[in-house]
Structures are given as C-alpha cells and as structure tokens.
Motif scaffolding. Structure first.
Motif, mmCIF file in Angstrom:
data_model
loop_
_atom_site.group_PDB
_atom_site.id
_atom_site.type_symbol
_atom_site.label_atom_id
_atom_site.label_comp_id
_atom_site.label_asym_id
_atom_site.label_seq_id
_atom_site.Cartn_x
_atom_site.Cartn_y
_atom_site.Cartn_z
ATOM 1 N N ILE A 1 9.673 -2.837 3.563
ATOM 2 C CA ILE A 1 9.922 -4.174 3.881
ATOM 3 C C ILE A 1 10.243 -4.274 5.329
ATOM 4 N N LEU B 1 2.164 -11.033 2.830
ATOM 5 C CA LEU B 1 2.695 -10.082 1.975
ATOM 6 C C LEU B 1 3.666 -10.698 1.057
ATOM 7 N N PHE C 1 6.582 -9.165 -1.614
ATOM 8 C CA PHE C 1 7.210 -8.139 -1.995
ATOM 9 C C PHE C 1 8.160 -8.534 -3.359
ATOM 10 N N SER D 1 2.706 -4.228 -1.868
ATOM 11 C CA SER D 1 3.536 -5.417 -1.962
ATOM 12 C C SER D 1 2.626 -6.603 -2.707
#
Length: 765
Positions: free
Chosen positions: A374, A542, A544, A687
């Motif tokens: 992250i 992305l 996550f 991700s």
C-alpha cells in the motif's frame, strides 16, 4: 535621395533622468494647478511631475538597444488594444523613487500614469508620421502636412479608450490572511485561487445628467474605487432651477462613460492554510481588460490595492476588497528548492535502493506486512505518470487513482491523512459522508441580487495535486457519479442556470471504503462485498482489499509497533519537523543518499516528490511496450468471470503504463526500464487482480448445506436447545463454526430468535 535615420528626439526637448523633487519654480507655475500644489505640500511631489516623468520612462527605457515601451505602445495602437503591461523591475531600474511612489500611493498616481501613457503614445505617433512624411516625399514635405497628420492621430487617440496600465513584477507575496491596516491603499502582491466569478457589470466613470424641465446639463465624475457611487443633485443648477422641483436630473446614458467591472472571490491556496484553520477568502474587483481572464479554479498572483468598502451602518468599521491592477498566472504551484537540496535529491535519485528508502518513509508510524505494498502504491500515486496530449487534441491523464477497500481499524484513514500532507504541491482531505457532488466538483450559486455565478469544489481547488476521499462508500450514488468525468477526463463540465463551461480537475484520487457489511465476509464473493458500480471501480488504477485477519504472529508484531509508537520519546517532535530549514533537509537527504539508511522527514519527502514531478516525464520504449502488451493479454485471459465487478479493460493497461512511468520518475530516469514494468505488474497483481479474482471460500458450499439442515430441523414456534442442535449438526458432518454463522445470518433476517441468552433457539418464520 537617401535620408539619414532620424533621431526620435530630434528638434524636441524632454526632461529625462532628473530628480522628481528638483523642479523649477517656473515649471511648477505652468505645470500644476492649485490642487496639485496642495498635494505637493503633503508629500513633496505633484502628480503633474509624476505624469511627465513616467512619460519619459516609457519613451526612454531601453532593453539592450531596443526602446522597449515605445515598441509596445506602437503595437498596442496598431492592434487597437488598451492594455499596457509595466514591469516593476524596469521602473525600479529607471528611477527607484518613482517605483516607491507607485508602491506607497498607487491610487493617487496610477490615473496620472495612464494619462502619461496617452501622452507618450501621441508623441510617438507624431514622430512616426513626421518621419514617414519626410521619407515619402521630401520635396513636398511641409509643416501643414505634418500638423494634419499629427492632428489626425491625436483625434484617433482621444476618441479611443484610455490605456489601462497592468503591473507585474517580483514583489514579496502577501498572503490573504496577512492583509492588515498598514497595507490599505498600497500596492501589494497576493497569491490565491479564484473560487467564484460574478457576471460582468458596467460601472460609470463619468455621468452626464440632464434636467427634465429646463434641459440643464451637468457632468459628474465618479471616483472612489470599483464599488463607489455618486449622488444626483437634489436641485437644478440652471437659471430657472427653483421651478424645476426636487430631483430633476436624470442620467443620459448615451453621453456618459462606462467601463466593465467584475467581482471575484479569491481564496487562500490550500498549502498555505495553517493546520486546523479555515481558509480565508477576499472580495476582488477587476475592471476593463481584466474581466473574464480567470475562471474558477485558476491559481493567480494578483497585483492589487487593498481598499476600504463600507458594508455596514457603522461607517467606522469597513471591510477590505482588493482593487486589481495586474493578474499573473503561475505556471504551477511551486515549492521552493535551494541548490543544496537539488544536489542532495539528485544524489538520492541515483541510489540503487531509492525505491525502498521512499516507500519506508511513507507513513513510518504504520506497520504490518499488508502495508508494504500500500505504501508503494501511494508513493506511485504521489509521483504520478506522464500527461500526454495527442495530435488530435485528446489528453491522456497521468494521475494515478487508488482505492483502499477493507475492514475497519486497518489504518486506511491514516494513509489518506499522510498522503494529503505529503502531496506536492497540494493535497486536500475530505470525507465522503460530508461531501456532495457540488462540494467535490463545482456548483452554481445564486447571490443576493438573484444572479448566478460559478464556485469550484475540492477537485477544482486541488488541480495539480491529490484529493483524499475517506468513507467513499458512504457517498450518495448520484454524488459518486458526478466525479466520473473528473477521474478519467480530468475535467468538470457545467451546464446550469445559463452557465456553460469546463473546469480543469487534474488530480489524483486516493479513496478509502468499507465493504457492504462493514467487515469483509469470506462467505460472499467480491461482487457481494463491494457496493460500488463497475463504472467507478474501473477508474481506479489499483484496488487493495485490506483484511483484518487473525494471525498470532502478525498481531504480536503490530502490538509491539503500536506500543513503541506510544512509548516513543519523539512524539512531540512534529513541530520540529515542520520547522526544518532547507539546510537541514539537504543534510538529511545527503546522509541517506550516502548511507542508504534512515527515513525522509515529511518536509524532505514532499520536496523530493515535487522535484521528481517537475524534473522528469518518463516515456515507454518499444521493449517495455511489448512487455506490457504480452502481460496484459495474459492478465485479461486469466481474469475469470466476464461479469466480475472489477473488470480488466484497456483502462487497466493504461494504469500499468502510468505505474511504470511513476517508478521510473522516482529515479529521474527518462526511459521506463523492464524492472519498472515488472514492479508495476507485481503491484497490479497483489491489488486489483486479487480483488477481481476473490471469490467466496470453499466454506460457502458447506454453508448452504448447513442452512438447509437448520431449515428442516427447526419447526416454527418450537424451542430447541442450542447445544443439542450443535451436537445433531456435528453428527451429520456440519462444522460448528458454519452452524454458528448460519444461525447468526438467520437471526439477522428475522427467521430465528435466540432466547435465554442464546441457550435456546426458536424459529418464528
């Protein structure tokens, strides 16, 4: 016959390069009137002398071998323009005392300087016509032709609009919240963002009034600033004024003079607002050639004069507005860098482990194995890719969008707060629950007079930076739809109340959201856990999934880190970091570049990000492009269901390009290398690919059988002992954990009730 080049000042006498305060008594008697003499007694210099001296500045200032302002005035007349820009540095080089007068008494002297500009233009055109007459026909050249040409040009000038002087220069910036009483009626320079503009109105500069009975005419001059007015006489001043009655005069519009006036609302730039305080705003008045020069969301540096505006019945208490005499648009929000800092940043960029150094400097107080990727993703977001403009005018965004979706208490909000502080040059943090579509994009506001004007939102204010949106799932669906255009096309289109415009919103979006049920449910697929539309999810580069899994070793590690943060002796050093000097930052960065150990401070990290964003715009080469194409085809083929809530489309291919460019940018490498592509693919795999391919666990099948068993075993209205029910379920091969989850779900749906603290189960539906 060849004529020698005529000198501009031939046969004429001018007063140049003389002190403003040394004048002849005869000159004073001929050049100034009684009012100017009174003004001269106050400050020692009359406006008439300033007018003459400024005229000579325009005629005589040279930039190398070129008469700079002579040429500008000539071009201005040919184009029939009325705006003349004056550089304060040129004025200071010519006469520092004249610059000082302008800065201390701009309201008093600027009108005379504009008249001096007209004087200079008339003299320049007279000389040009005289020279053309001599060159065109030397035998027929006489005084009558020259005088006729001069009178023609003079009549053209007098019939045209007066010249408007616009000033620019490198004055020290005065923040809006620092404007105080000592700045009133002085020339200052203020940075800010235009957040709203009102429609253009006409302001009277000279009124012709006529009596309705005796037709007596008067001319009134309107002075006192952009919002000043005047009162019509109560009685007629004609020969028979007593018979005309009260208020006999009416304005004659055709014989009056007007100029354009527009009101702006300018707000402080977000990076200069102290922590915990509201941004200040100021009313701004622009006139004539400056109207409609800055739409909402534009960063400007205003050269203006703070002026008093009476807004209440108490005449002793007056608010301040800014009378603008110059508008500059900075190329981009800037962060000042010293040569020592640039040298240290260049050395750090060459370090082989610069990627690891920067990623561990991101939110160092947050720890855990799940935070590593992250932090790297947020680092790529802050650096961004490269913006591109195609030959057909299409713009491709370079900003990266990231979504953190997961369980509570996983530091999502802390990541957003840190990113908003480090974002260079500007970062804005907002919460989805307290944000509307108008607050994020733009709104059309109705003022007291019933007129509509445009006001920019958070994404417009953060143009060129980062917007962090917490509680993204709590936003209303119609509000989320409003930012679709801003996240992909990076513009905001407005067509409301007769206002049609397009605003820039070139920002990166970092958002955090919770699953549908508050926590991620392993018994449900990703589509069931994510309550966001596919259209908005596809705009995130992305995504996550942040899970709060139960792992003893991981829990112990996080607990030790949290205790270390609370027991640290450096908890009070945040104020010291904000007060870091440029020399301290340069020494810290150089030390890390030499040793490869340590973490960058927030100030150093912000400056390094700004340094990389402004110094490098990497591009893909053929090798990296082919590598991305081959991997994208494999990813798309292995993406699973076509109906997934997170589809793999061409937008994800462009996301891989942007990630690769950002990874090359942190090394100041103009070319994307194969290792950058590999790291971008790895981040994408851990991700978005994980989120897209996450399905319900194998327990889901057992869950269905278990719930079917409970439906058959429990009769409506019958009380069953919970322990006995678990024993019967275990005898038929059902897991106790799955039985407990199924009972919890049935209680939530109102099919079953728990009695006596959960010891008894009763089916009610």
């Amino acid at each position: 016959q060849q004529h020698p080049t005529m000198d501009f000042d031939e046969t004429r006498l001018y007063y140049s390069h003389q002190s403003l305060r040394k004048r002849n008594d005869d000159e004073d008697a001929n050049a100034i009137n009684n009012d100017n003499e009174e003004q001269e007694e106050n400050d020692g210099i009359s406006p008439a002398v300033v007018r003459r001296h400024f005229r000579e500045f325009l005629r005589n200032y040279r930039n190398g071998n070129q008469y700079y302002y002579r040429d500008k005035l000539t071009r201005l007349h040919r184009r029939q323009s009325e705006k003349l820009q004056i550089d304060l540095q040129h004025l200071g080089e010519y006469d520092p005392e004249l610059l000082g007068l302008l800065r201390m008494h701009p309201t008093k002297y600027i009108p005379f300087m504009e008249l001096a500009s007209m004087d200079a233009l008339k003299s320049i055109l007279y000389e040009n016509d005289r020279q053309q007459t001599v060159d065109g026909d030397s035998t027929n050249n006489n005084e009558d032709e020259t005088a006729a040409a001069a009178s023609t040009n003079e009549s053209e000038i007098m019939s045209s609009s007066p010249i408007q002087l616009l000033f620019r220069g490198s004055l020290a910036l005065t923040p809006l919240r620092k404007i105080q009483s000592q700045h009133i009626n002085q020339l200052i320079k203020c940075p800010g963002i235009v957040i709203s503009t009102q429609p253009v109105k006409s302001r009277a500069t000279s009124l012709t009034i006529r009596c309705g009975r005796c037709l007596d005419e008067q001319r009134l001059s309107v002075e006192g600033g952009a919002f000043a007015g005047t009162h019509l006489p109560r009685r007629c001043s004609g020969p028979e004024g007593d018979q005309c009655g009260p208020f006999p005069y009416a304005v004659v519009p055709d014989e009056s003079k007007f100029c354009d006036r527009q009101s702006w609302k300018v707000q402080e730039v977000p990076e200069s607002v102290p922590t915990g305080e509201m941004p200040r705003s100021l009313l701004v008045a622009v006139e004539r050639g400056l109207v409609d020069t800055a739409p909402p969301g534009t960063r400007v540096e205003l050269m203006g004069i703070p002026t008093l505006l009476t807004t209440s019945a108490d005449k002793n208490v007056q608010s301040v507005y800014l009378q603008v005499v110059g508008v500059e648009r900075p190329k981009a929000p800037t962060v000042s860098l010293t040569p020592a800092e640039e040298t240290a940043f260049a050395a750090l960029a060459k370090h082989p482990k610069v990627y690891d150094i920067l990623s561990r400097s991101m939110a160092p107080s947050l720890s855990g194995s799940y935070t590593v990727d992250i932090k790297k993703a947020i680092l790529c977001l802050l650096l961004s890719g490269s913006r591109k403009k195609l030959p057909d005018g299409v713009r491709l965004r370079g900003d990266i969008n990231v979504l953190l979706l997961g369980d509570p208490s996983t530091a999502k909000s802390q990541f957003l707060q840190f990113a908003s502080r480090v974002a260079a040059p500007v970062g804005i943090y907002t919460s989805g629950k307290g944000s509307s579509a108008a607050g994020l994009t733009a709104s059309v506001v109705k003022d007291k007079a019933g007129e509509f004007y445009l006001e920019g939102g958070a994404m417009v204010m953060a143009d060129g930076g980062v917007v962090c949106i917490d509680e993204f799932d709590k936003m209303r669906p119609q509000d989320r739809v409003a930012i679709h255009e801003a996240m992909e096309q990076q513009t905001i289109s407005i067509a409301k109340a007769g206002i049609t415009t397009v605003l820039n919103a070139r920002t990166s979006v970092l958002a955090a959201a919770n699953p549908v049920f508050g926590r991620y449910d392993d018994l449900k697929s990703a589509e069931e856990n994510i309550d966001l539309m596919t259209t908005i999810l596809s705009r995130f580069d992305l995504i996550f999934l942040v899970r709060d899994t139960r792992d003893e070793e991981r829990d112990i590690q996080i607990c030790r880190h949290v205790m270390g943060v609370h027991m640290s002796k450096n908890n009070g050093s945040s104020s010291q970091q904000t007060d870091e000097t440029s020399a301290d930052i340069a020494r810290l960065v150089q030390k890390i570049a030499d040793t490869g150990e340590g973490e960058l401070s927030i100030a150093a990290l912000k400056k390094y990000i700004y340094y990389c964003r402004t110094r490098c715009q990497p591009r893909l080469d053929e090798t990296s492009g082919e590598q991305l194409v081959s991997h994208y085809v494999q990813i798309r083929n292995s993406a699973g269901s076509k109906n997934s809530s997170i589809p793999i489309t061409v937008r994800q291919l462009e996301a891989l390009v942007r990630l690769s460019e950002s990874l090359a940018k942190l090394r100041l490498d103009p070319q994307v290398q194969p290792e950058d592509v590999q790291e971008a693919l790895r981040l994408f795999s851990v991700s978005t690919m994980v989120a897209a391919s996450t399905q319900a666990t194998s327990v889901q099948n057992d869950y269905g059988y278990t719930e079917q068993f409970l439906q058959l075993r429990l009769k409506k209205g019958q009380l069953v002992n919970r322990s006995r029910l678990l024993e019967e379920a275990a005898a038929q091969g059902h897991s106790a954990v799955v039985v407990a989850q199924a009972l919890h779900a049935m209680v939530g749906r109102g099919e079953v009730q728990e009695r006596h603290s959960g010891r008894l189960i009763q089916k009610i539906k």
